[in-house]
Design an enzyme around this catalytic site. Structure first.
Site, PDB file in Angstrom:
ATOM      1  N   SER A 142       0.831  -1.207   0.000  1.00 32.59           N
ATOM      2  CA  SER A 142       0.000   0.000   0.000  1.00 32.59           C
ATOM      3  C   SER A 142       0.860   1.250   0.000  1.00 32.59           C
ATOM      4  CB  SER A 142      -0.899  -0.003   1.243  1.00 32.59           C
ATOM      5  OG  SER A 142      -1.513   1.256   1.433  1.00 32.59           O
ATOM      6  N   TYR A 167      -2.299  -0.294  10.004  1.00 32.50           N
ATOM      7  CA  TYR A 167      -2.509  -0.862   8.671  1.00 32.50           C
ATOM      8  C   TYR A 167      -1.234  -0.736   7.836  1.00 32.50           C
ATOM      9  CZ  TYR A 167      -3.984  -1.095   3.793  1.00 32.50           C
ATOM     10  OH  TYR A 167      -4.075  -1.407   2.455  1.00 32.50           O
TER      11      TYR A 167
END
Length: 363
Positions: A142, A167
């Site tokens: 990501s 995350y």
């Protein structure tokens, strides 16, 4: 190729599965269909690839009635025995791991979900890939890994050691775990740092979906950092095109890698990390303006400060993908938003029609 796509009921996974089966690959899709967001949307994606909802059973493969070269299995990555059994039975050539607990903001509320899925689940994928001699493991990282980095555009050659959400930390961990397996077991791995993906069948927790729903319902939209946000919005078809390019070019050792000046994006092992983005940063207010034009409705805007775990700007340096894989994103924001709005209006109008037909007639 015979390919496993995890997270196949998810946004990117659904689009990838469609592309692969259309070009003739044998595909097995895996998803646990959790309730992080509306499961009806997930079942809608599965239905669009020929998977019948009432025939889905945990741990049981289901053949697509529409695509003879596509099967789906409902399974969680943390189910080590179930995953191992699937690998033994299927003999995959390539694995694409898109299954993960997504969402920056949700990681502040339910951090354990990210450890379970993104760390433990990914560990199981690595172990199965190692023991069953997978030719190439491709996995989703990501843009969030760039965290506090301020140098723009974001480059895979820069260190990413200051994440600002759990995350992001789990995604950086995936890259490190993958490198260990590439180094120790010669497993070719490629990590893909996705940048703000949007498009038809998108996730309800993403900005474009949230804004569209609120505007159509006449509710205000919340705009964080007082509107001073820049994002490298990337259309899902461009993402899928990049993934397929990566499939066809497994990671190899970088023979020029220097231990005294180590490149984070490559290694002496068969390991690579790429950015996949549009390669342009768009002002959030301009993005909203395009959405307003496509909807023909002016949004009611509420400006708020930057949220914890969020960053004010993203911008992908995609020069490595262009150089190594001849990859160039092509879909403009204008065109991408138009496609999303058309899908959203059609999908939810059809859903409302079905719900109305299913409702009992009142006396």
């Amino acid at each position: 190729m015979k390919i496993l796509v995890t997270g196949s009921a998810g946004f990117i996974g659904y689009h990838l599965v469609k592309r692969l089966i259309e070009r003739g690959d044998q595909v097995v899709g895996l998803d646990n269909i959790n309730d992080y967001y509306d499961v009806e949307l997930k079942y809608g994606r599965l239905a669009d690839t020929g998977i019948v909802r009432n025939q889905i059973a945990y741990g049981k493969e289901q053949q697509s009635f529409y695509h003879p070269n596509y099967k789906f299995i409902k399974l969680d990555l943390t189910d080590r025995e179930g995953l191992s059994s699937l690998f033994i039975k299927s003999e995959f050539d390539v694995v694409c791991n898109l299954a993960a607990q997504a969402g920056v903001r949700y990681s502040l509320q339910n951090p354990q979900a990210y450890i379970d899925s993104n760390i433990n689940g990914f560990m199981n994928i690595l172990e199965c890939s190692r023991h069953h001699r997978i030719k190439h493991l491709v996995y989703a990282s990501s843009s969030s890994v760039y965290g506090l980095n301020g140098k723009m555009p974001f480059s895979t050659h820069d260190n990413v050691d200051h994440p600002v959400s759990l995350y992001a930390a789990t995604k950086k961990s995936n890259e490190l775990m993958a490198h260990c397996y590439s180094h120790l077991f010669n497993l070719p791995t490629t990590g893909l740092r996705f940048f703000t993906v949007y498009g038809p069948w998108g996730r309800p927790d993403m900005a474009l979906f949230i804004f569209t729903k609120a505007i159509l319902e006449g509710r205000p939209i919340e705009i964080f950092n007082n509107g001073k946000m820049m994002r490298d919005f990337t259309y899902v078809d461009d993402i899928v095109k990049g993934i397929v390019k990566v499939f066809e070019n497994p990671a190899t050792s970088n023979t020029e890698w220097n231990r005294e000046d180590p490149d984070p994006a490559s290694s002496t092992a068969p390991y690579r990390v790429f950015n996949i983005g549009r390669g342009r940063s768009v002002n959030l207010m301009d993005f909203i303006g395009e959405l307003e034009k496509k909807l023909g409705i002016q949004a009611i805007k509420v400006f708020k400060p930057l949220q914890d775990g969020d960053v004010s700007a993203t911008w992908a340096d995609v020069s490595e993908l262009e150089r190594v894989l001849d990859y160039r994103p092509s879909v403009s924001v204008n065109s991408g938003i138009k496609s999303f709005v058309e899908w959203y209006v059609n999908f939810y109008a059809e859903s409302a029609k079905k719900e109305k037909l299913a409702s009992p007639i009142s006396a």
